[in-house]
Design a protein around this motif. Sequence first.
Motif, PDB file in Angstrom:
ATOM      1  N   ALA A   1       0.832  -1.204   0.000  1.00  0.00           N
ATOM      2  CA  ALA A   1       0.000   0.000   0.000  1.00  0.00           C
ATOM      3  C   ALA A   1       0.867   1.255   0.000  1.00  0.00           C
ATOM      4  CB  ALA A   1      -0.932  -0.013   1.208  1.00  0.00           C
ATOM      5  N   GLN A   2       1.980   1.211   0.720  1.00  0.00           N
ATOM      6  CA  GLN A   2       2.887   2.362   0.757  1.00  0.00           C
ATOM      7  C   GLN A   2       3.511   2.610  -0.609  1.00  0.00           C
ATOM      8  OE1 GLN A   2       3.998   4.462   3.741  1.00  0.00           O
ATOM      9  NE2 GLN A   2       4.238   5.555   1.799  1.00  0.00           N
ATOM     10  N   ARG A   3       3.892   1.547  -1.291  1.00  0.00           N
ATOM     11  CA  ARG A   3       4.455   1.699  -2.637  1.00  0.00           C
ATOM     12  C   ARG A   3       3.439   2.288  -3.602  1.00  0.00           C
ATOM     13  NH1 ARG A   3       6.534  -3.242  -5.273  1.00  0.00           N
ATOM     14  NH2 ARG A   3       7.513  -1.752  -6.673  1.00  0.00           N
ATOM     15  N   CYS A   4       2.179   1.861  -3.480  1.00  0.00           N
ATOM     16  CA  CYS A   4       1.135   2.438  -4.336  1.00  0.00           C
ATOM     17  C   CYS A   4       1.000   3.930  -4.091  1.00  0.00           C
ATOM     18  CB  CYS A   4      -0.202   1.737  -4.081  1.00  0.00           C
ATOM     19  SG  CYS A   4      -0.332   0.078  -4.774  1.00  0.00           S
ATOM     20  N   LEU A   5       1.019   4.319  -2.841  1.00  0.00           N
ATOM     21  CA  LEU A   5       0.936   5.743  -2.513  1.00  0.00           C
ATOM     22  C   LEU A   5       2.142   6.488  -3.074  1.00  0.00           C
ATOM     23  CD1 LEU A   5      -0.299   8.156  -1.036  1.00  0.00           C
ATOM     24  CD2 LEU A   5       0.877   7.392   1.039  1.00  0.00           C
ATOM     25  N   ASP A   6       3.329   5.913  -2.924  1.00  0.00           N
ATOM     26  CA  ASP A   6       4.538   6.549  -3.459  1.00  0.00           C
ATOM     27  C   ASP A   6       4.424   6.784  -4.959  1.00  0.00           C
ATOM     28  OD1 ASP A   6       5.590   6.469  -0.938  1.00  0.00           O
ATOM     29  OD2 ASP A   6       6.991   4.839  -1.330  1.00  0.00           O
ATOM     30  N   PHE A   7       3.949   5.787  -5.680  1.00  0.00           N
ATOM     31  CA  PHE A   7       3.871   5.906  -7.138  1.00  0.00           C
ATOM     32  C   PHE A   7       2.849   6.954  -7.555  1.00  0.00           C
ATOM     33  CE2 PHE A   7       5.347   1.235  -7.422  1.00  0.00           C
ATOM     34  CZ  PHE A   7       6.678   1.637  -7.368  1.00  0.00           C
ATOM     35  N   LEU A   8       1.724   7.034  -6.845  1.00  0.00           N
ATOM     36  CA  LEU A   8       0.755   8.085  -7.150  1.00  0.00           C
ATOM     37  C   LEU A   8       1.367   9.470  -6.944  1.00  0.00           C
ATOM     38  CD1 LEU A   8      -2.619   6.780  -5.653  1.00  0.00           C
ATOM     39  CD2 LEU A   8      -2.042   7.053  -8.061  1.00  0.00           C
ATOM     40  N   LEU A   9       2.144   9.627  -5.877  1.00  0.00           N
ATOM     41  CA  LEU A   9       2.771  10.918  -5.605  1.00  0.00           C
ATOM     42  C   LEU A   9       3.718  11.325  -6.727  1.00  0.00           C
ATOM     43  CD1 LEU A   9       3.611  10.592  -1.791  1.00  0.00           C
ATOM     44  CD2 LEU A   9       1.699  11.807  -2.846  1.00  0.00           C
ATOM     45  N   LEU A  10       4.370  10.348  -7.338  1.00  0.00           N
ATOM     46  CA  LEU A  10       5.312  10.658  -8.417  1.00  0.00           C
ATOM     47  C   LEU A  10       4.624  11.224  -9.653  1.00  0.00           C
ATOM     48  CD1 LEU A  10       7.742   7.593  -8.318  1.00  0.00           C
ATOM     49  CD2 LEU A  10       8.139   9.888  -7.446  1.00  0.00           C
ATOM     50  N   PHE A  11       3.359  10.878  -9.837  1.00  0.00           N
ATOM     51  CA  PHE A  11       2.683  11.276 -11.072  1.00  0.00           C
ATOM     52  C   PHE A  11       1.589  12.314 -10.867  1.00  0.00           C
ATOM     53  CE2 PHE A  11       4.714   7.315 -12.105  1.00  0.00           C
ATOM     54  CZ  PHE A  11       5.116   7.484 -13.413  1.00  0.00           C
TER      55      PHE A  11
END
Length: 273
Positions: free
Chosen positions: A197-207
């Motif tokens: 879930a943390q990785r998903c949040l990180d990736f959304l923040l990048l885009f």
Amino acid sequence: MPWLLSSQVEHLSSSPSQRQCERTSFSFYCAVREQLPVWLLEDMRSMEVFSWEDGHPRAFLPSEALLYALVHDHQDYARYLLNKYSVSALRPPRCSFCCCRSSGAPHLTVAVRYNRVSILGIMVAALKDGHMQDFLDSRGGCSHTADAGKTAVQLAVELSRPDCLLLLLVHGALPTGLDAALQRLVSCDDNVERRHAQRCLDFLLLFLPKPPALCRLRDESHRWQSLLGNQVFSWLCGLAPPPLLLQALRCLAQSGPDQITELPDFLRLHSWQ
């Protein structure tokens, strides 16, 4: 309905021809599940297997075969179908429940639900001829399906599928679902689920082009600061510009998924505290 046993099919069908179609459909489903060779599956699909539609038998469509390949992770068969039929293999098949033509991009959402990252990559590659955006941001169609009304990105966030999510975002899918990603992060009890879930949040923040207005962050500031780190929290609240590391990682993310997944842990967003 290929998931029914032949004894069950007997009771559901009234026509001998329809029963025979359902038997062959089930045989085809089993053949894909058993990972039989591509040439044999295509022979079955084009000559021996039939689906029942509007009172008549017809051959299985490539898009229907691709759904079977997705469910059972038959990568060779999926690659063959996409190489030979390209975008037509991704056309929504007719719904077997309400008999209407499905809308949206069911193949993308099925790939996300079953976490078929390799086949999802093959599908995205097949969309590079101008059809990309129509598929990436489309929503599921029929209301009775599990993923109705959801884009592939939203489903990836909901199910915590970070590899699928990054692949979709890198190829231009809209980075929607930040609020759902935050909720998912809070609700995870298992360490592995929390990490995904943390990785998903990180990736959304990048885009994200800019942070949306999320009142919940300010209302529970101490809670979210501990989860997100001070820099990300301040940016999402509109109190500070995006951190320099975030801006640098955005450039890497937009150049390809491998550029992000191969970074050492200390350069991942979730390490900002």
